[in-house]
Design an enzyme around this catalytic site. Structure first.
Site, PDB file in Angstrom:
ATOM      1  N   HIS A 180     -27.162 -26.545 -66.992  1.00 30.06           N
ATOM      2  CA  HIS A 180     -26.829 -27.260 -65.755  1.00 30.06           C
ATOM      3  C   HIS A 180     -27.880 -27.003 -64.668  1.00 30.06           C
ATOM      4  CE1 HIS A 180     -23.612 -28.934 -63.014  1.00 30.06           C
ATOM      5  NE2 HIS A 180     -24.421 -28.374 -62.135  1.00 30.06           N
ATOM      6  N   GLU A 181     -28.192 -25.733 -64.434  1.00 27.49           N
ATOM      7  CA  GLU A 181     -29.175 -25.413 -63.379  1.00 27.49           C
ATOM      8  C   GLU A 181     -30.572 -25.858 -63.776  1.00 27.49           C
ATOM      9  OE1 GLU A 181     -28.252 -24.622 -60.454  1.00 27.49           O
ATOM     10  OE2 GLU A 181     -26.171 -24.336 -61.028  1.00 27.49           O
TER      11      GLU A 181
ATOM     12  N   HIS B  74     -30.826 -29.520 -62.891  1.00 25.32           N
ATOM     13  CA  HIS B  74     -31.135 -29.731 -61.473  1.00 25.32           C
ATOM     14  C   HIS B  74     -32.619 -29.483 -61.198  1.00 25.32           C
ATOM     15  CE1 HIS B  74     -27.168 -30.362 -59.863  1.00 25.32           C
ATOM     16  NE2 HIS B  74     -26.699 -29.169 -60.186  1.00 25.32           N
TER      17      HIS B  74
ATOM     18  N   ASP C 146     -21.161 -30.952 -57.357  1.00 24.49           N
ATOM     19  CA  ASP C 146     -22.281 -31.893 -57.298  1.00 24.49           C
ATOM     20  C   ASP C 146     -21.769 -33.322 -57.092  1.00 24.49           C
ATOM     21  OD1 ASP C 146     -23.893 -29.737 -57.903  1.00 24.49           O
ATOM     22  OD2 ASP C 146     -24.016 -30.212 -60.035  1.00 24.49           O
TER      23      ASP C 146
END
Lengths: 267, 267, 267, 267, 267, 267
Positions: C80-81, C84, C156
């Site tokens: 996930h990070e 981003h 988000d």
């Protein structure tokens, strides 16, 4: 009037005719203003004229002669007020015009004072139609003369829309909605003001009400426009007089109309 | 101004022209700010210039020269303000441009100061159309130059949308909705703020109002865009001057326009 | 910083870059947290490192190393990070990535710290599109790798939806709705909180706004997905590094990207 | 636990597994209840068993053995709880069943205690689908066995509907609505309670959300129904055991399932 | 009545018949008003007549003989009240007419007093239909005679609409809506007034309710119109008598009807 | 009962059967009323009969024998209550009828007392269908006998509509809406009363809920009507007995039914 030194010859009835719908407080206010006016003119007693002049102050606020008004504004205001007055004078069943003025008072740029011949409690559908057309007279005059409208009609539109809504929802005067009352008067007063007009009907009915309100306004506008277009020369004459004199009292106004030999029109 | 030592040669009328719509409190504030400005510059009396400079502070907030502004931002702001100013200068019936600035003040990145030749109480439909187009001038300039818009137009859009809504619902200036007033001013004030704008009409009318509001905005935007596209070289010239000088006073601004011999366009 | 013993060599500008949008209170809080951190480490003076570490604490809350995290969760958080960070690093006009972390802080399972090169006041439509795509990068990464999404993207989605709504209703950045502002900022604060966002438009417009908000989000998601699918090997490399080191500072992160020689993509 | 005399051999981790999501206050309450239970049994120290028994009391309220339950009710409750437990035990990724009971507690006629193997912070879409199907297991069992449902499923429906709504509006887990967040958490708390869930979207989206919520629930119900119809003999076996023993601990429950050699099914 | 000196010959039952639905407070008020009336006439004891006259004062407010009424208004009011009375006297199952009056009382320009033969607790659908037609009798009479309606019917429309709404939503008396109750009586009283009638049904049902309410009113209006058109000569006779005598007591009213030998009509 | 002198032979269970759902306060009230009743009859101890008679007073309010009831009203009430009782006695799974009465109590003109054989916590869909049909029995009887309905059914309609709404929105018992819960119980209590039932679903679902509620009521009405039309002679027999005796205790009621040898019907 008991506490104030009032001229003996005063005609109370004449004052009463100019103050329909005045509450006790309004009348007390009127007496006060008249006394102040007399005092300002160093008079010991209050005259009839003091009362009549004070009526307008109580109704519309103080004169605002100091306000700077452009020539364009003055012209718009004159046609606008002449429009109101001429429609009122042209339609059957309308109250007589007592005064037309383009002197700014309170929030209004000018005003036309109509007063009923008899104070009435019941009003009929046709009386309302006449009132609506008269209300739209200013807007119609601007449209005819300038091809567009100004912010000066905003208060007329608000009053006419509010009245048309009552015809539809309260008095059963719309054929389409029929003799049904919509909404209620159980509006909540919250901290001193209404929260909501308690819409207890469906969106479907709301849309029909809107359509009928618009129909009433459009009809009134068309009536006013037709009157003013047919009598454009009279409109011009009244406007010219207004631009010259600023205020037309009842006799002056009807004096201008006389040569045209206008007949009353059905609404 | 009585309590403050004011320069004798001061032209009060010049100050009055720059402060249309100022309330008593605003004017008191203005005198105060001018006195502070004079004191800061170790002057014993307050000059005309002190007043004029303070007008903008009262209107828009203090200058924010310390704010870091990127070159991109500065460029966007310059085209944006040049857009406002050029549309205003191009349309018939628009108020003259007194100042264009890209110095950040309060929340604004820049500003264009238009002042009416005469203070007016009535406004006509065509005056509003000119105002709307001028408001959209910044957004249009960004779209033309950068192909996209920035957050800098957000306040313009809000003001223009609010004004367009009034044209439709309060002034009867939309052909489609007609001379009907929608909504009311009996909004409830609750703990000092409005709860609701009292939507007393149907969804059907609400949708029509939205469509007309959008139509007014789109028309104003198209007008602004056409003006700026046709006069792109003038837009560039004003922008270049702004980027160089940061502030254009009335004479400087119209000086830049002069060689182009622009004629006024109907809205 | 005046009341606290601060290391002389400290680079205030470096701290300033990491604290865009910090209010005075936030900065005071930051100085405090840095002093506490120094004290906890028995240091007499507060070092630059103390400040930088405290920034994240002020922004996101304290580290929560004690929280039990399953391997599955750790893996989801890492992808996930990385999603981003990789989208941010891939798109033109995006702010540089300063830090990527999968250490739990406050309510967040991990975080990616982007900071603008220059502090900016105006934002353009394309900058927002880049921001939106970056926000959707975590959700897209989960979808690509696991074929489904977790609750980790919920914040988000909320931020992206709220931003997309502003683009449509406040900044006039939707082609379909046009340069019209919808809603107002006259929301009522009641007992300290907003009652309603004052929906002053019709259902018809509300539906169009919803459709445009969704369109912005879907477009941003598609952009993020395309970036991550095209650069799946980079995504894997960043994720592997994150799983191993837990925190990637700016240089480390860009060091991982270097061998792939990524070019910037238009949004 | 420091203030209370606790048995030394106690396995705190075992208690921790049974108390996922317990707040500090909940845990304090638990320790209290365990101490009361020990005291009631004239024990000087609180045993592990006291803690485990108190967990359910804190979660669901006190046992209500005195409540009169008809045979019909008992049978419905048994099939209902067996339905929950069997669906949970049948689906991949479901938490293990720790206890099934038809002893009335608080407002519940019976209950099935599932506890996650690892405490998890992130939840994936498939985990939610498994949870939803398990929630619908009781309703499905009643429908299969009795051809109709009772009021006993009302709380399950409420929880499942609320969860499904979150999947759609908060976690972006519906294909049709996409990764957009709807509504907000800026609900107003008024006199201690929420006024409104702040519906900031159109009727159009509201209808789509409702349809997706229903689709999630129907899918979960179909999954549960299929599982229970395919394994009707297992459902009967668990129900029979429940009717006989009233409570099935984890080992007993899985012991009943063992002979059937059930494989895990994808959701 | 115990504290007041009351004439011995008084027929309490006769008073009771005229005060159906009177609360204890209303009755106390009545006794008071009767005592005041007696005192005003210098009588030592309160007579039956004092009570009967006071009933109307309590019901409708004090007489307003001083109010100026135009001839047109008087005529409208007379036809209006005659309309109510004749419809009531013509329909099967209607309560007998006790009094018809065109003396202004409180807010009403006139009134028609119907009293039930027996005080009843249950009301049937056909009784309501008769009541509705009687309520519309005034509006129908104005339409027949003057071709339009006045504001005088506004209260009738409100009462009839409110009753028709109850038939549909509370008593299950509409074929189309069926025996379903809509809305509830859990209205909130806020600072002493209702906020909302708690519309717990859909727009679809709201539209159907509106349509049925209108259908009931239209049917009642048609019934009233048919009765009055068929018996126009009777309407004229009653109106003439009203214009002459102002008040018609029960015997006078039925005396006027007698020569016409009217038979009762089904609603 | 401890503080009151109670007859020893009293059968507490018999009282318990007649007081299902009584709260502690209700029971305290009951004991009080029984003691008052005993005292009024100069009895030193409270008998079982005192308790049983007081149950109805607590449930429905005091008898109102003094209320004037017309013959028509009495007849309507008798058929109405006979309708309730006969439908209850005819349908499978209905609770037995303990008493039928046409003595006015509190707000009710009459009442039919059904008590469950066993106190039950769970209710099934078919039990609800039986309850709904029984509730509609009075309305159906009036329609069959008089061809129209009276206001007497208004409370039945309200209860039935409220119950049907719960079947649809809370218990997942409608095929069309499915096992989804709509609305929530997070209603706000404001100054002690509910503001809103928190409609968290779309208009689309609201319309479907309304349609299903109506379908449940119509079905129940049709069932009741069919039962009563098929057993019109029994309805007449029960009504005749009620008109003669005013109250029918359980044995009397079933005694009237016996000769007809009614079999139970499925709902």
């Amino acid at each position: 009037m008991q506490d104030k030194p009032v001229e003996e010859s005063i005609d109370v009835k004449k004052i009463a005719i100019r103050t329909p719908g005045f509450s006790g407080a309004d009348l007390a206010n009127l007496v006060n203003e008249a006394a102040i006016l007399a005092a300002r003119n160093d008079k010991k007693v209050v005259s009839e004229q003091d009362f009549l002049e004070s009526v307008e102050k109580v109704l519309l606020g103080p004169e605002r002669r100091s306000r700077v008004i452009t020539d364009k504004e003055r012209k718009i205001t004159a046609y606008h007020e002449a429009g109101h007055a001429l429609v009122a004078a042209s339609l059957e069943g309308s109250d007589p015009v007592h005064k037309v003025s383009i002197i700014s008072r309170g929030f209004a740029g000018g005003y036309t004072l109509k007063l009923p011949i008899e104070e009435t409690n019941l009003k009929t559908r046709s009386q309302f139609l006449t009132d609506l057309a008269t209300m739209m007279g200013g807007y119609a005059a601007e449209k005819i003369i300038f091809g567009e409208m100004s912010t000066g009609a905003s208060n007329d539109l608000k009053q006419a829309s509010s009245l048309a809504r009552k015809l539809v929802t309260k008095y059963g005067m719309s054929e389409k909605l029929g003799p049904v009352a919509y909404g209620g008067d159980n509006d909540m007063v919250f901290l001193g003001r209404d929260i909501t007009s308690n819409k207890n009907y469906s969106e479907d009915v709301a849309a029909k009400i809107d359509a009928e309100v618009k129909a009433f306004i459009i009809r009134a506008y068309e009536t006013a426009k037709k009157v003013l277009e047919d009598r454009k020369d009279v409109l011009q004459a009244v406007t010219d007089a207004l631009l010259q004199k600023e205020v037309l009292e009842q006799e002056e106004f009807y004096g201008i109309l006389e040569p045209f030999q206008l007949n009353k029109l059905a609404v």
